[in-house]
Design a protein around this motif. Structure first.
Motif, PDB file in Angstrom:
ATOM      1  N   ARG A 254     -13.255  -2.881   0.802  1.00  0.00           N
ATOM      2  CA  ARG A 254     -13.015  -2.673  -0.628  1.00  0.00           C
ATOM      3  C   ARG A 254     -11.558  -2.280  -0.886  1.00  0.00           C
ATOM      4  O   ARG A 254     -10.893  -2.831  -1.765  1.00  0.00           O
ATOM      5  CB  ARG A 254     -13.959  -1.589  -1.151  1.00  0.00           C
ATOM      6  CG  ARG A 254     -13.701  -1.174  -2.597  1.00  0.00           C
ATOM      7  CD  ARG A 254     -14.677  -0.092  -3.039  1.00  0.00           C
ATOM      8  NE  ARG A 254     -14.697   1.054  -2.131  1.00  0.00           N
ATOM      9  CZ  ARG A 254     -13.770   2.005  -2.127  1.00  0.00           C
ATOM     10  NH1 ARG A 254     -12.744   1.948  -2.976  1.00  0.00           N
ATOM     11  NH2 ARG A 254     -13.877   3.027  -1.291  1.00  0.00           N
ATOM     12  N   VAL A 255     -11.049  -1.351  -0.083  1.00  0.00           N
ATOM     13  CA  VAL A 255      -9.668  -0.900  -0.269  1.00  0.00           C
ATOM     14  C   VAL A 255      -8.677  -2.023   0.042  1.00  0.00           C
ATOM     15  O   VAL A 255      -7.675  -2.202  -0.663  1.00  0.00           O
ATOM     16  CB  VAL A 255      -9.385   0.336   0.613  1.00  0.00           C
ATOM     17  CG1 VAL A 255      -7.923   0.751   0.497  1.00  0.00           C
ATOM     18  CG2 VAL A 255     -10.303   1.493   0.225  1.00  0.00           C
ATOM     19  N   LEU A 256      -8.952  -2.765   1.098  1.00  0.00           N
ATOM     20  CA  LEU A 256      -8.059  -3.882   1.450  1.00  0.00           C
ATOM     21  C   LEU A 256      -7.946  -4.878   0.302  1.00  0.00           C
ATOM     22  O   LEU A 256      -6.847  -5.348  -0.021  1.00  0.00           O
ATOM     23  CB  LEU A 256      -8.556  -4.577   2.719  1.00  0.00           C
ATOM     24  CG  LEU A 256      -8.428  -3.797   4.035  1.00  0.00           C
ATOM     25  CD1 LEU A 256      -9.035  -4.593   5.184  1.00  0.00           C
ATOM     26  CD2 LEU A 256      -6.977  -3.445   4.343  1.00  0.00           C
ATOM     27  N   ASP A 281       4.859  -3.441   2.446  1.00  0.00           N
ATOM     28  CA  ASP A 281       4.876  -2.526   3.581  1.00  0.00           C
ATOM     29  C   ASP A 281       3.439  -2.194   3.984  1.00  0.00           C
ATOM     30  O   ASP A 281       2.680  -1.615   3.199  1.00  0.00           O
ATOM     31  CB  ASP A 281       5.633  -1.249   3.189  1.00  0.00           C
ATOM     32  CG  ASP A 281       5.849  -0.322   4.387  1.00  0.00           C
ATOM     33  OD1 ASP A 281       5.260  -0.588   5.461  1.00  0.00           O
ATOM     34  OD2 ASP A 281       6.592   0.658   4.233  1.00  0.00           O
ATOM     35  N   LEU A 282       3.063  -2.570   5.212  1.00  0.00           N
ATOM     36  CA  LEU A 282       1.691  -2.339   5.644  1.00  0.00           C
ATOM     37  C   LEU A 282       1.376  -0.856   5.796  1.00  0.00           C
ATOM     38  O   LEU A 282       0.201  -0.469   5.789  1.00  0.00           O
ATOM     39  CB  LEU A 282       1.433  -3.081   6.966  1.00  0.00           C
ATOM     40  CG  LEU A 282       1.463  -4.613   6.874  1.00  0.00           C
ATOM     41  CD1 LEU A 282       1.134  -5.229   8.223  1.00  0.00           C
ATOM     42  CD2 LEU A 282       0.494  -5.124   5.812  1.00  0.00           C
ATOM     43  N   ALA A 283       2.411  -0.039   5.931  1.00  0.00           N
ATOM     44  CA  ALA A 283       2.171   1.412   5.984  1.00  0.00           C
ATOM     45  C   ALA A 283       1.534   1.883   4.675  1.00  0.00           C
ATOM     46  O   ALA A 283       0.720   2.823   4.670  1.00  0.00           O
ATOM     47  CB  ALA A 283       3.485   2.152   6.238  1.00  0.00           C
ATOM     48  N   GLU A 284       1.886   1.242   3.566  1.00  0.00           N
ATOM     49  CA  GLU A 284       1.288   1.602   2.278  1.00  0.00           C
ATOM     50  C   GLU A 284      -0.197   1.255   2.257  1.00  0.00           C
ATOM     51  O   GLU A 284      -1.017   1.989   1.698  1.00  0.00           O
ATOM     52  CB  GLU A 284       2.014   0.887   1.142  1.00  0.00           C
ATOM     53  CG  GLU A 284       3.475   1.286   0.967  1.00  0.00           C
ATOM     54  CD  GLU A 284       4.131   0.517  -0.153  1.00  0.00           C
ATOM     55  OE1 GLU A 284       3.411  -0.214  -0.888  1.00  0.00           O
ATOM     56  OE2 GLU A 284       5.372   0.613  -0.292  1.00  0.00           O
ATOM     57  N   ASN A 286      -2.139   1.111   4.898  1.00  0.00           N
ATOM     58  CA  ASN A 286      -2.786   2.095   5.769  1.00  0.00           C
ATOM     59  C   ASN A 286      -2.962   3.425   5.033  1.00  0.00           C
ATOM     60  O   ASN A 286      -4.027   4.063   5.111  1.00  0.00           O
ATOM     61  CB  ASN A 286      -1.943   2.291   7.024  1.00  0.00           C
ATOM     62  CG  ASN A 286      -2.659   3.108   8.091  1.00  0.00           C
ATOM     63  OD1 ASN A 286      -3.889   3.161   8.118  1.00  0.00           O
ATOM     64  ND2 ASN A 286      -1.894   3.753   8.962  1.00  0.00           N
ATOM     65  N   ALA A 287      -1.935   3.852   4.281  1.00  0.00           N
ATOM     66  CA  ALA A 287      -2.015   5.111   3.534  1.00  0.00           C
ATOM     67  C   ALA A 287      -3.117   5.048   2.483  1.00  0.00           C
ATOM     68  O   ALA A 287      -3.845   6.035   2.262  1.00  0.00           O
ATOM     69  CB  ALA A 287      -0.671   5.413   2.881  1.00  0.00           C
ATOM     70  N   ALA A 288      -3.287   3.881   1.845  1.00  0.00           N
ATOM     71  CA  ALA A 288      -4.336   3.727   0.829  1.00  0.00           C
ATOM     72  C   ALA A 288      -5.720   3.864   1.456  1.00  0.00           C
ATOM     73  O   ALA A 288      -6.641   4.450   0.854  1.00  0.00           O
ATOM     74  CB  ALA A 288      -4.191   2.372   0.137  1.00  0.00           C
ATOM     75  N   LEU A 289      -5.876   3.341   2.664  1.00  0.00           N
ATOM     76  CA  LEU A 289      -7.150   3.471   3.368  1.00  0.00           C
ATOM     77  C   LEU A 289      -7.465   4.937   3.648  1.00  0.00           C
ATOM     78  O   LEU A 289      -8.583   5.419   3.408  1.00  0.00           O
ATOM     79  CB  LEU A 289      -7.106   2.680   4.686  1.00  0.00           C
ATOM     80  CG  LEU A 289      -7.140   1.160   4.573  1.00  0.00           C
ATOM     81  CD1 LEU A 289      -6.674   0.512   5.887  1.00  0.00           C
ATOM     82  CD2 LEU A 289      -8.535   0.661   4.215  1.00  0.00           C
ATOM     83  N   VAL A 290      -6.477   5.668   4.148  1.00  0.00           N
ATOM     84  CA  VAL A 290      -6.681   7.077   4.487  1.00  0.00           C
ATOM     85  C   VAL A 290      -6.970   7.889   3.227  1.00  0.00           C
ATOM     86  O   VAL A 290      -7.875   8.740   3.206  1.00  0.00           O
ATOM     87  CB  VAL A 290      -5.443   7.619   5.226  1.00  0.00           C
ATOM     88  CG1 VAL A 290      -5.574   9.126   5.453  1.00  0.00           C
ATOM     89  CG2 VAL A 290      -5.254   6.901   6.566  1.00  0.00           C
ATOM     90  N   ARG A 295     -12.046   6.236   7.634  1.00  0.00           N
ATOM     91  CA  ARG A 295     -11.662   6.769   8.948  1.00  0.00           C
ATOM     92  C   ARG A 295     -11.056   5.634   9.782  1.00  0.00           C
ATOM     93  O   ARG A 295     -11.770   4.830  10.375  1.00  0.00           O
ATOM     94  CB  ARG A 295     -12.886   7.372   9.632  1.00  0.00           C
ATOM     95  CG  ARG A 295     -13.422   8.619   8.939  1.00  0.00           C
ATOM     96  CD  ARG A 295     -14.774   9.034   9.492  1.00  0.00           C
ATOM     97  NE  ARG A 295     -15.826   8.089   9.123  1.00  0.00           N
ATOM     98  CZ  ARG A 295     -17.091   8.175   9.542  1.00  0.00           C
ATOM     99  NH1 ARG A 295     -17.442   9.153  10.369  1.00  0.00           N
ATOM    100  NH2 ARG A 295     -17.987   7.286   9.161  1.00  0.00           N
ATOM    101  N   VAL A 296      -9.742   5.581   9.781  1.00  0.00           N
ATOM    102  CA  VAL A 296      -9.020   4.492  10.444  1.00  0.00           C
ATOM    103  C   VAL A 296      -8.817   4.836  11.915  1.00  0.00           C
ATOM    104  O   VAL A 296      -8.147   5.815  12.246  1.00  0.00           O
ATOM    105  CB  VAL A 296      -7.661   4.242   9.765  1.00  0.00           C
ATOM    106  CG1 VAL A 296      -6.901   3.140  10.506  1.00  0.00           C
ATOM    107  CG2 VAL A 296      -7.854   3.872   8.297  1.00  0.00           C
TER     108      VAL A 296
END
Length: 322
Positions: A254-256, A281-284, A286-290, A295-296
């Motif tokens: 869902r977040v992706l 930026d893929l870090a963004e 990843n941050a949205a998932l967290v 739980r990444v």
């Protein structure tokens, strides 16, 4: 033809075709305007689903059938006109080996070698023994060919192609019928031949096979050339997939999607998808998932494969059973 020869001198091509076309009776277009360039010293993968025109192309290159139109040069000479001059320098295994079932594997190779007018009869048995050893058939050399498995027959056909040193080795589906160990051995043999200076032209419908052993590749589909070039560049032309490993794959998916990731697929412990377009930026991501409480446990971009490149170029899957 002279123009093609000049191009070959510039590029070091062992095989070069221009607008090569084959139309069978009834109008079936098997190969459609093929422009192919195989660099000297390469392991060149000729890739496409079954029925894409690979074997028809090889048969034209080897002078077994005439093209309807267009031209082909092999080792700098026009084919099929120069068959007698070219073929002594070419080893080939096309559509499976033609064997005498009532003869042993060793005697089949002795017959093949005796049919070569350039082969020294005084060293024939030594050449045959070396070829059998190279493909792992020494122990079965005395067994009749009709008792060979499909994989053993493939090995014997490859041994026949290796009786003499060759500038070019043409292999049509060489791992057909082989078990995983046999496939690994053939891959190792192909690499060894290439390191000795032989150009290897390898036709296959197995994408993984091409990716593991080839330096260059061409992709065929429905008789037409889709692309060609160094394998690394072909795969790099396709986008990789973003992979999230998590015990919350549904929430991750869902977040992706919210972050612009497309073609999201959920499995037991992961969610994967095409990275956002335009790139971000893929870090963004990843941050949205967290932030969303996912739980990444793993996050990264999986390198694109040849299959990804094929799908990107054609918009369809690669049917290995077709």
């Amino acid at each position: 033809m002279d123009e093609l020869s000049a191009a070959e001198r510039d590029t070091g091509a062992v095989i070069a075709t221009r607008a090569l076309t084959k139309r069978y009776r009834g109008g079936q277009l098997a190969v459609d305007g093929l422009d192919l360039t195989v660099p000297e010293g390469s392991v060149f993968g000729f890739l496409g689903p079954n029925g894409s025109g690979k074997t028809t192309t090889i048969r034209m290159l080897m002078g077994l059938i005439e093209p309807t139109s267009g031209s082909a040069r092999v080792l700098g000479r026009p084919m099929p006109r120069s068959t007698r001059a070219v073929l002594p320098h070419v080893g080939a295994l096309i559509e499976g080996p033609a064997l005498y079932g009532f003869l042993s594997g060793r005697d089949n190779l002795l017959r093949y070698d005796a049919a070569d007018p350039t082969a020294d009869p005084r060293t024939r048995r030594a050449r045959v023994a070396a070829a059998l050893d190279r493909v792992g058939l020494t122990a079965a050399a005395g067994k009749k060919a009709k008792a060979y498995s499909l994989g053993m027959k493939q090995r014997l056909g490859l041994a026949a192609a290796l009786l003499q040193p060759r500038r070019l080795l043409v292999l049509d589906e060489p791992t057909n019928g082989l078990d995983p160990q046999g496939m690994r051995e053939i891959r190792a043999l192909v690499r060894e031949l290439a390191s000795d200076g032989t150009t290897v032209f390898l036709s296959s419908h197995l994408l993984d096979e091409i990716e593991q052993v080839c330096t260059h590749a061409a992709v065929m589909a429905r008789g037409r050339l889709i692309t060609q070039g160094p394998v690394a560049e072909l795969a790099a032309g396709a986008r990789g997939r973003l992979v999230v490993t998590t015990p919350d794959p549904g929430d991750a998916a869902r977040v992706l999607k919210e972050q612009g990731v497309t073609d999201v697929v959920v499995t037991d412990d992961r969610a994967t998808g095409e990275p956002p377009e335009p790139p971000r930026d893929l870090a963004e991501v990843n941050a949205a998932l967290v932030t969303a409480g996912v739980r990444v446990r793993g996050f990264g971009l999986q390198r694109a494969s040849l299959e990804d490149a094929f799908v990107a170029l054609t918009g369809e899957g690669f049917d290995v059973a077709g």
